[in-house]
Design a protein around this motif. Structure first.
Motif, PDB file in Angstrom:
ATOM      1  N   SER A   1       0.858  -1.220   0.006  1.00 45.16           N
ATOM      2  CA  SER A   1       0.119  -0.002  -0.079  1.00 45.16           C
ATOM      3  C   SER A   1       0.747   1.243  -0.110  1.00 45.16           C
ATOM      4  O   SER A   1       0.293   2.397  -0.193  1.00 45.16           O
ATOM      5  CB  SER A   1      -0.924  -0.007   1.224  1.00 45.16           C
ATOM      6  N   VAL A   2       2.232   0.959   0.154  1.00 45.97           N
ATOM      7  CA  VAL A   2       3.233   2.315   0.203  1.00 45.97           C
ATOM      8  C   VAL A   2       3.547   2.444  -1.308  1.00 45.97           C
ATOM      9  O   VAL A   2       3.653   1.742  -2.094  1.00 45.97           O
ATOM     10  CB  VAL A   2       4.144   2.238   1.259  1.00 45.97           C
TER      11      VAL A   2
ATOM     12  N   PRO B   1       1.743 -17.778  -3.905  1.00 44.16           N
ATOM     13  CA  PRO B   1       0.258 -17.562  -3.644  1.00 44.16           C
ATOM     14  C   PRO B   1       0.004 -16.411  -2.783  1.00 44.16           C
ATOM     15  O   PRO B   1      -0.924 -15.700  -2.904  1.00 44.16           O
ATOM     16  CB  PRO B   1      -0.243 -18.820  -2.638  1.00 44.16           C
ATOM     17  N   ALA B   2       0.842 -15.801  -1.851  1.00 43.17           N
ATOM     18  CA  ALA B   2       0.695 -14.766  -1.043  1.00 43.17           C
ATOM     19  C   ALA B   2       0.642 -13.500  -1.613  1.00 43.17           C
ATOM     20  O   ALA B   2      -0.144 -12.524  -1.411  1.00 43.17           O
ATOM     21  CB  ALA B   2       1.684 -14.799   0.251  1.00 43.17           C
ATOM     22  N   LEU B   3       1.321 -13.407  -2.624  1.00 45.50           N
ATOM     23  CA  LEU B   3       1.349 -12.248  -3.524  1.00 45.50           C
ATOM     24  C   LEU B   3       0.142 -12.097  -4.442  1.00 45.50           C
ATOM     25  O   LEU B   3       0.079 -10.945  -5.130  1.00 45.50           O
ATOM     26  CB  LEU B   3       2.470 -12.200  -4.312  1.00 45.50           C
ATOM     27  N   GLY B   4      -0.484 -13.178  -4.433  1.00 49.70           N
ATOM     28  CA  GLY B   4      -1.795 -13.182  -5.533  1.00 49.70           C
ATOM     29  C   GLY B   4      -2.634 -12.016  -5.088  1.00 49.70           C
ATOM     30  O   GLY B   4      -3.085 -11.325  -6.183  1.00 49.70           O
ATOM     31  N   GLU B   5      -3.113 -11.691  -3.787  1.00 44.10           N
ATOM     32  CA  GLU B   5      -3.964 -10.708  -3.338  1.00 44.10           C
ATOM     33  C   GLU B   5      -3.414  -9.102  -3.761  1.00 44.10           C
ATOM     34  O   GLU B   5      -4.210  -8.410  -4.526  1.00 44.10           O
ATOM     35  CB  GLU B   5      -4.227 -10.716  -1.841  1.00 44.10           C
ATOM     36  N   PRO B   6      -2.091  -8.855  -3.302  1.00 43.27           N
ATOM     37  CA  PRO B   6      -1.779  -7.549  -3.737  1.00 43.27           C
ATOM     38  C   PRO B   6      -1.628  -7.386  -5.269  1.00 43.27           C
ATOM     39  O   PRO B   6      -2.014  -6.164  -5.899  1.00 43.27           O
ATOM     40  CB  PRO B   6      -0.426  -7.515  -3.276  1.00 43.27           C
ATOM     41  N   LEU B   7      -1.167  -8.441  -5.935  1.00 44.81           N
ATOM     42  CA  LEU B   7      -1.315  -8.530  -7.436  1.00 44.81           C
ATOM     43  C   LEU B   7      -2.724  -7.974  -8.001  1.00 44.81           C
ATOM     44  O   LEU B   7      -2.859  -7.322  -9.058  1.00 44.81           O
ATOM     45  CB  LEU B   7      -0.416  -9.587  -7.931  1.00 44.81           C
TER      46      LEU B   7
ATOM     47  N   GLU C   1      -6.599  -4.428 -10.344  1.00 46.28           N
ATOM     48  CA  GLU C   1      -7.934  -3.512 -10.211  1.00 46.28           C
ATOM     49  C   GLU C   1      -7.714  -1.951 -10.002  1.00 46.28           C
ATOM     50  O   GLU C   1      -8.877  -1.402 -10.168  1.00 46.28           O
ATOM     51  CB  GLU C   1      -8.641  -4.089  -9.127  1.00 46.28           C
ATOM     52  N   GLY C   2      -6.649  -1.544  -9.788  1.00 45.78           N
ATOM     53  CA  GLY C   2      -6.393  -0.098  -9.630  1.00 45.78           C
ATOM     54  C   GLY C   2      -6.492   0.386  -7.989  1.00 45.78           C
ATOM     55  O   GLY C   2      -6.455   1.529  -7.975  1.00 45.78           O
ATOM     56  N   ARG C   3      -6.555  -0.710  -7.323  1.00 43.73           N
ATOM     57  CA  ARG C   3      -7.003  -0.474  -5.809  1.00 43.73           C
ATOM     58  C   ARG C   3      -5.836  -0.125  -4.991  1.00 43.73           C
ATOM     59  O   ARG C   3      -5.571   0.489  -3.843  1.00 43.73           O
ATOM     60  CB  ARG C   3      -7.650  -1.311  -5.128  1.00 43.73           C
ATOM     61  N   LEU C   4      -4.388  -0.851  -5.529  1.00 42.01           N
ATOM     62  CA  LEU C   4      -3.186  -0.258  -4.933  1.00 42.01           C
ATOM     63  C   LEU C   4      -2.426   0.070  -5.929  1.00 42.01           C
ATOM     64  O   LEU C   4      -2.453  -0.210  -7.305  1.00 42.01           O
ATOM     65  CB  LEU C   4      -2.616  -1.572  -4.350  1.00 42.01           C
ATOM     66  N   ARG C   5      -1.315   1.316  -5.707  1.00 40.13           N
ATOM     67  CA  ARG C   5      -0.632   1.821  -6.722  1.00 40.13           C
ATOM     68  C   ARG C   5       0.633   2.178  -6.327  1.00 40.13           C
ATOM     69  O   ARG C   5       1.080   3.504  -6.352  1.00 40.13           O
ATOM     70  CB  ARG C   5      -1.376   3.170  -7.192  1.00 40.13           C
ATOM     71  N   PRO C   6       1.425   1.252  -6.302  1.00 38.93           N
ATOM     72  CA  PRO C   6       2.935   1.419  -6.016  1.00 38.93           C
ATOM     73  C   PRO C   6       3.689   1.926  -6.925  1.00 38.93           C
ATOM     74  O   PRO C   6       3.354   1.521  -8.094  1.00 38.93           O
ATOM     75  CB  PRO C   6       3.452   0.050  -5.299  1.00 38.93           C
TER      76      PRO C   6
ATOM     77  N   ARG D   1       5.724  -4.239 -14.836  1.00 44.38           N
ATOM     78  CA  ARG D   1       6.334  -3.075 -15.790  1.00 44.38           C
ATOM     79  C   ARG D   1       5.777  -2.624 -16.905  1.00 44.38           C
ATOM     80  O   ARG D   1       5.545  -1.397 -17.317  1.00 44.38           O
ATOM     81  CB  ARG D   1       7.880  -3.453 -15.853  1.00 44.38           C
ATOM     82  N   SER D   2       5.404  -3.782 -17.507  1.00 45.12           N
ATOM     83  CA  SER D   2       4.812  -3.370 -18.908  1.00 45.12           C
ATOM     84  C   SER D   2       3.352  -3.132 -18.620  1.00 45.12           C
ATOM     85  O   SER D   2       2.606  -2.413 -19.264  1.00 45.12           O
ATOM     86  CB  SER D   2       4.930  -4.704 -19.709  1.00 45.12           C
ATOM     87  N   THR D   3       2.495  -3.635 -17.521  1.00 48.88           N
ATOM     88  CA  THR D   3       1.024  -3.567 -17.451  1.00 48.88           C
ATOM     89  C   THR D   3       0.724  -2.343 -16.711  1.00 48.88           C
ATOM     90  O   THR D   3      -0.231  -1.766 -16.889  1.00 48.88           O
ATOM     91  CB  THR D   3       0.445  -4.624 -16.744  1.00 48.88           C
ATOM     92  N   HIS D   4       1.535  -1.876 -15.631  1.00 47.06           N
ATOM     93  CA  HIS D   4       1.521  -0.853 -15.152  1.00 47.06           C
ATOM     94  C   HIS D   4       2.401   0.373 -14.807  1.00 47.06           C
ATOM     95  O   HIS D   4       2.410   1.281 -14.032  1.00 47.06           O
ATOM     96  CB  HIS D   4       0.806  -1.185 -13.573  1.00 47.06           C
ATOM     97  N   GLY D   5       3.429   0.005 -15.669  1.00 47.51           N
ATOM     98  CA  GLY D   5       4.560   1.044 -15.679  1.00 47.51           C
ATOM     99  C   GLY D   5       5.088   1.192 -14.233  1.00 47.51           C
ATOM    100  O   GLY D   5       5.911   2.172 -14.037  1.00 47.51           O
TER     101      GLY D   5
END
Length: 283
Positions: free
Chosen positions: A98-99, A116-122, A127-132, A186-190
């Motif tokens: 979230s940071v 699997p633990a990274l599945g939720e933040p990814l 979905e655009g709800r997290l924007r690191p 990198r390619s999907t969200h810069g």
């Protein structure tokens, strides 16, 4: 103090942090005003404000504002009971993402629990709800060239080559998946993503995850005897199921003991990374 060298906000925060941890400043004590601290440290009030906010973020101070001096905070309430890694890791990683600058350091046998633990933040990023803006991940894994303490064959005279090959294939495949899933951002969200691996010269007896320098998650590898299927039947091995290991959380804001554990865990990780580990390039 040498007036020719101004202290940085980080140095001021470190000095006040030591006073809190050594008991010079106790829970409930009121600090001097920002003006008094600025005079004491020979800096502008802006540097003091920045240092105080850092200590507030660490949970060491409360009531940090322009209106009144802050107080040494009560330790945060203890977290819930430890959970299996597969259950407890995902929500902690989601919070860590979230940071703006995400920093994850890990020491483990394979990346079995991380993927699997990274599945939720990814998912939340997509979905655009997290924007690191930046993600740095460093992972320490056992070297392929060492004799592992586990997994190993119960019969020391046979089977270890097959067990080692199976572990190595799993280590490499899971590491590649982890690297691909993150670097695809990198390619999907810069997002600026860096995923790096180094090889340990020993088998880690426990797994450690360091999240943004503020939280450490620690779990022991518990060795069990189990049967592993092979092309020629089954093989008895000593191994661990890391996803079932109980995950203990230590947060800097939870008090002096937790903060010291997080800081020393980071020192330990950095020392390994910079000294006795070697380059690890996944095939």
């Amino acid at each position: 103090m040498n007036g020719s060298t101004r202290l940085t906000p980080q140095q001021i925060a470190d000095t006040l942090r030591r006073r809190i941890r050594t008991g010079v400043l106790r829970v409930g004590d009121r600090l001097p005003t920002q003006a008094e601290l600025a005079a004491q440290f020979g800096v502008e009030r802006g540097a003091v404000r920045q240092a105080l906010r850092e200590l507030q973020d660490d949970g060491l101070l409360s009531n940090v504002s322009k209106g009144s001096p802050p107080r040494v905070a009560e330790p945060a309430a203890a977290r819930e009971e430890p959970q299996p890694t597969m259950v407890g890791l995902a929500p902690r990683l989601t919070q860590a993402f979230s940071v703006p600058h995400v920093r994850i350091d890990a020491v483990c046998l394979t990346a079995q629990s991380l993927i699997p633990a990274l599945g939720e933040p990814l998912r939340l990023i997509h979905e655009g709800r997290l924007r690191p803006e930046r993600i740095d991940v460093r992972v320490l894994l056992p070297s392929r060239d060492i004799d592992l303490a586990f997994p190993v064959s119960v019969d020391a005279d046979s089977g270890d080559d097959a067990v080692h090959r199976r572990w190595l294939a799993m280590r490499n495949a899971q590491g590649q998946v982890l690297q691909y899933n993150l670097q695809a951002l990198r390619s999907t969200h810069g997002i600026d993503v860096n995923v790096t691996f180094r090889a340990l010269p020993f088998t880690p007896p426990a797994k450690l995850y360091l999240l943004n320098g503020v939280e450490a998650l620690y779990a022991y590898y518990v060795i069990r005897r189990r049967a592993e299927p092979t092309d020629s039947g089954t093989l008895e091995v000593y191994d661990t199921v890391g996803s079932e290991s109980l995950l203990f959380s230590f947060e800097k804001r939870a008090g002096q003991r937790d903060a010291a554990f997080v800081e020393q865990s980071q020192v330990w990780f950095d020392a390994l990374w910079e000294t006795i580990t070697t380059d690890l390039t996944l095939p």
